[in-house]
Design a protein around this motif. Structure first.
Motif, PDB file in Angstrom:
ATOM      1  N   ASP A 111      40.319  34.863  44.321  1.00 29.72           N
ATOM      2  CA  ASP A 111      39.397  35.893  43.833  1.00 29.72           C
ATOM      3  C   ASP A 111      38.601  36.501  44.979  1.00 29.72           C
ATOM      4  O   ASP A 111      38.387  37.709  45.029  1.00 29.72           O
ATOM      5  N   GLY A 160      41.490  29.113  42.481  1.00 24.94           N
ATOM      6  CA  GLY A 160      41.155  30.426  41.932  1.00 24.94           C
ATOM      7  C   GLY A 160      40.077  31.157  42.694  1.00 24.94           C
ATOM      8  O   GLY A 160      40.183  32.353  42.937  1.00 24.94           O
ATOM      9  N   ASN A 161      39.021  30.460  43.103  1.00 26.35           N
ATOM     10  CA  ASN A 161      37.922  31.169  43.745  1.00 26.35           C
ATOM     11  C   ASN A 161      38.306  31.722  45.118  1.00 26.35           C
ATOM     12  O   ASN A 161      37.792  32.746  45.533  1.00 26.35           O
TER      13      ASN A 161
END
Length: 156
Positions: free
Chosen positions: A24, A20-21
């Protein structure tokens, strides 16, 4: 290189990209690049004309000469010139960017998340928030460790 080792590296790379990071961060970079155009337009279309009402529209032309003679530009320049106008322009761009990001992105998102948290607590029936300080948590951990070791150790 063996097929198994290549497959493992490829799977690890795919897992890294799909975290996810990383996704993002990629979205933030793309949005930031697009947002830069907006900020540059605001500076060029609004800030520079306002500054131009006082002096010149191009902040880069503001400078101070600390060692004379200051003549020419680029490689042909003589003397030592401080280009404080370009620093001022970059500072204004930063302040405008930070202001717009805060009021259009950070503040609404914080309010949205606070509202979501309040709704979730209301749904769960949890209205009471118990605040525990870091010191209290550390004392509890210490007490648990001392109890675990046995009574052979003295407690301060």
């Amino acid at each position: 290189m063996s097929e198994k080792k290549q497959s493992g590296v490829w799977e690890g790379f795919k897992a890294f990209l799909m975290r996810g990071n990383v996704v993002d961060l990629a979205v933030a970079v793309v949005i930031g690049a697009a947002f830069t155009n907006i900020v540059n337009s605001v500076v060029k279309g609004l800030v520079n004309p306002l500054v131009g009402a006082i002096g010149t529209k191009n902040l880069d032309s503001y400078s101070a000469c600390i060692k004379s003679p200051c003549a020419g530009s680029g490689d042909n320049a003589t003397g030592i010139r401080l280009l404080w106008g370009s620093v001022l322009g970059a500072t204004l761009s930063f302040v405008i960017t930070a202001t717009v990001v805060y009021f259009l992105m950070v503040l609404p998102m914080a309010k949205y998340l606070a509202l979501q948290t309040a709704r979730q607590r209301a749904k769960e029936g949890t209205h009471e928030v118990i605040e525990v300080t870091e010191l209290e948590v550390l004392k509890e951990i210490r007490d648990a460790l001392v109890a675990r070791r046995g009574s052979g150790h003295n407690q301060d």
